[in-house]
Design a protein around this motif. Structure first.
Motif: not given
Ligand SMILES: Cc1cc2nc3c(=O)[nH]c(=O)nc-3n(C[C@H](O)[C@H](O)[C@H](O)COP(=O)(O)OP(=O)(O)OC[C@H]3O[C@@H](n4cnc5c(N)ncnc54)[C@H](O)[C@@H]3O)c2cc1C
Length: 565
Positions: A10-13, A40-42, A59-64
């Motif tokens: 559940g991150v970049a791709g 979705s963390f950076s 702040m590293l977590v872009l979406m929940t």
């Protein structure tokens, strides 16, 4: 009928695939399974939490998952690990890590974006100190909080790739003593050994205890024993010694893997099962310049693959143009970028029909206050002049230069195209002929045999073999520092002193950055000398190339002093 698209990772791709599927199909059922705590963390910003550049790990977590549910009607389940793919039934088994229960979900299409995990090296005594990889928010927070809470100072970073370097830089910036061990003879394989010496200099001068060609042998009593015999204090280890693809799930399901266990995919990122796609760090992609399939662990490609997969599921074609590999990094005050093949990669491919331009122009008009040296290497094929790769390092915007070449690389450019590029110009940004144009001129001169050159990596051998080296800088420049065996015949006096230059042996000319020596060489050639070579990169290049190893080994310097400006 409603489509059911399940995504592993559940991150970049993974999240990008899910979001694109939703944009294409409002009715699809989209479920994302993420083993970790966050979606979705950076990943790319993780190192910057170590210096507090990014002050809070939140702040590293872009979406929940909540926002994904509300905004996009995507069911993202954290702490849920997919443990099995049942291809016959088109189902997956999922382990809910919070209560250790397992359940099954069926799919129409399954997308694997499980990424890669850090290679954790078994080192004697390493467990006597905290050891962290740097792959997710928990790792970044773990390193940060362990250092801060225990007031740790002495950190050993294993591995000089992007992640190791960024971790080392950010820990140093927060005031730690950092030793960096790299097994190879250089950090950052996206840069060739000649280019990377400039980065080695920066890393060394900024106080990182850099050990190349070295491994960590053991840890004992808060000391790290290195293979080069050095012992450094060690309170925490960051393990950044490469990655392994997360492909066990795919392997267990009988999907085809490469020899190095990356998931094999076709031009549409379909695995050997037509209902299962795979993307990101876990797959091997087609490198259009080498013609080979290999991993490319970068965020941009993962996100593009995600879009292509979602589009393919919905019948939208995407042309797979292959990959060239473009990357950038900041290391303290220097920026570095690279695209395409390196000389090292070409050598490994067994290619010999290539050469490279190495120029060090100013990145903006020299009298502008922001003007800085820019180290630019452009590799081209012989005899076609086709560009194969480029690398740049400098304090200014070197990424722009490499991006220009990266943009062209998908269209098989030649040096002629580089020369012809019409780029934006004003004094704060570049010079009227941008450095990439300049590289084109130099490359074409070499390709057409206007003159010959040698590389900075050849100069030590030339000095040791007593070659005839002429320094055409002015006497004051020569006095400040010169190659120990070089004879000083300034360009401004050359036309009166030509008879001092021998005709019966090779003569190697240099100045500060190879511009004046090029002029000197042409003047001599026009007067009948046929034995001349320009030293590409000249004294600036030699100084940068030689400096780091001069500092950390007991070899004799080949310069009386260095020049870095
Ligand atoms: C510290 C760091 C810095 C980086 N910096 C850059 C950069 O500056 N530029 C750049 O281009 N790239 C950078 N990258 C690389 C980039 O982040 C990756 O290439 C990209 O994230 C790959 O996407 P992915 O979806 O394949 O894997 P990831 O984004 O890593 O996501 C994979 C996820 O899958 C989960 N997972 C694995 N197996 C399972 C399973 N069985 N069930 C459920 N979940 C599972 C994992 O927990 C993981 O969270 C960096 C990476 C790191 C770690």
């Amino acid at each position: 009928m409603k489509k059911r698209v399940l995504v592993v990772g559940g991150v970049a791709g993974g999240m990008t695939t899910a979001a694109r599927v939703r944009r294409l199909d409002e009715d699809a059922e989209v479920i994302v399974f993420e083993r970790g705590e966050h979606i979705s963390f950076s990943n790319c910003c993780l190192p910057y939490h170590l210096s507090d550049d990014i002050p809070s790990s939140d702040m590293l977590v872009l979406m929940t998952p909540e926002i994904m549910r509300k905004r996009h009607n995507i069911d993202a389940r954290v702490h849920h690990e997919v443990v099995r793919i049942n291809r016959e039934e088109k189902t997956i088994d999922v382990n809910n890590l919070l209560d250790d229960t397992t359940y099954t979900e069926c799919y129409d299409k399954l997308v694997l974006s499980p990424g890669a995990r850090a290679r954790m090296l078994p080192i004697e005594g390493i467990d006597s100190v905290p050891v962290f990889a740097l792959r997710n928010v928990a790792d970044a927070k773990g390193i940060h909080d362990t250092v801060v809470d225990n007031d740790l100072k002495d950190i050993v970073v294993i591995g000089g790739g992007f992640i190791g370097l960024e971790a080392a830089e950010n820990l140093k910036l927060r005031g730690c003593n950092v030793a960096l061990c790299e097994l190879l003879d250089q950090v950052l394989l996206t840069l060739d050994n000649d280019m990377v010496q400039t980065l080695h200099r920066e890393i060394y001068d900024k106080g990182i205890d850099l050990h190349v060609g070295t491994y960590l042998a053991k840890v004992e009593d808060n000391k790290a024993f290195l293979s080069n015999g050095k012992v450094v204090p060690c309170e925490l280890v960051v393990m950044a010694a490469g990655t392994l693809p997360e492909s066990q799930l795919a392997e267990d399901a009988g999907l085809e893997l490469t020899e190095r266990k990356y998931i094999k995919v076709d031009q549409n990122y379909k695995t050997s099962d037509p209902d299962i796609y795979a993307i990101g760090d876990a797959i091997a992609v087609f490198h259009r310049l080498s013609g080979q399939f290999a991993p490319l662990q970068l965020a941009g490609p993962a996100l593009k693959q995600a879009r292509a997969v979602a589009d393919h599921i919905y019948g939208i074609p995407t042309m797979n143009t292959g990959y060239i590999g473009s990357s950038a990094i900041r290391v303290f005050d220097l920026n570095a970028a690279a695209t395409g093949l390196t000389c090292r990669a070409l050598d490994q491919l067994g290619k010999t029909n290539y050469d490279y331009v190495y120029v060090i122009p100013k990145d903006s008009v020299g009298i502008m206050p922001s003007s800085e040296n820019q180290f630019l290497k452009v590799i081209y094929e012989i005899p076609t002049g086709r560009i194969l790769g480029a690398q740049a390092i400098g304090k200014g915007d070197v990424v722009k230069r490499v991006d220009v070449i990266a943009a062209m690389l998908k269209f098989s450019p030649t040096l002629e195209h580089l020369k012809d590029l019409e780029l934006c110009y004003a004094p704060p940004f570049n010079t009227a002929r941008d450095s990439v144009n300049f590289a084109g001129y130099v490359g074409l001169n070499l390709l057409h045999g206007v003159y010959r050159h040698v590389h900075v990596s050849d100069v030590r051998g030339l000095v040791e073999s007593g070659a005839y080296i002429v320094d055409v800088r002015e006497p004051a420049e020569y006095e400040k520092g010169h190659i120990i065996t070089a004879v000083n015949v300034p360009l401004s006096q050359l036309r009166d002193r030509m008879d001092e230059i021998p005709k019966d042996r090779p003569v190697y000319l240099h100045c500060r950055s190879a511009q004046r020596s090029y002029n000197a060489l042409l003047a001599l050639q026009h007067k009948g000398w046929t034995n001349l070579y320009n030293i590409a990169g000249s004294f600036l290049g030699v100084s940068n190339y030689e400096y780091f190893l001069d500092q950390v080994t007991d070899r004799e310097p080949i310069v009386t002093d260095y020049n870095f400006v």
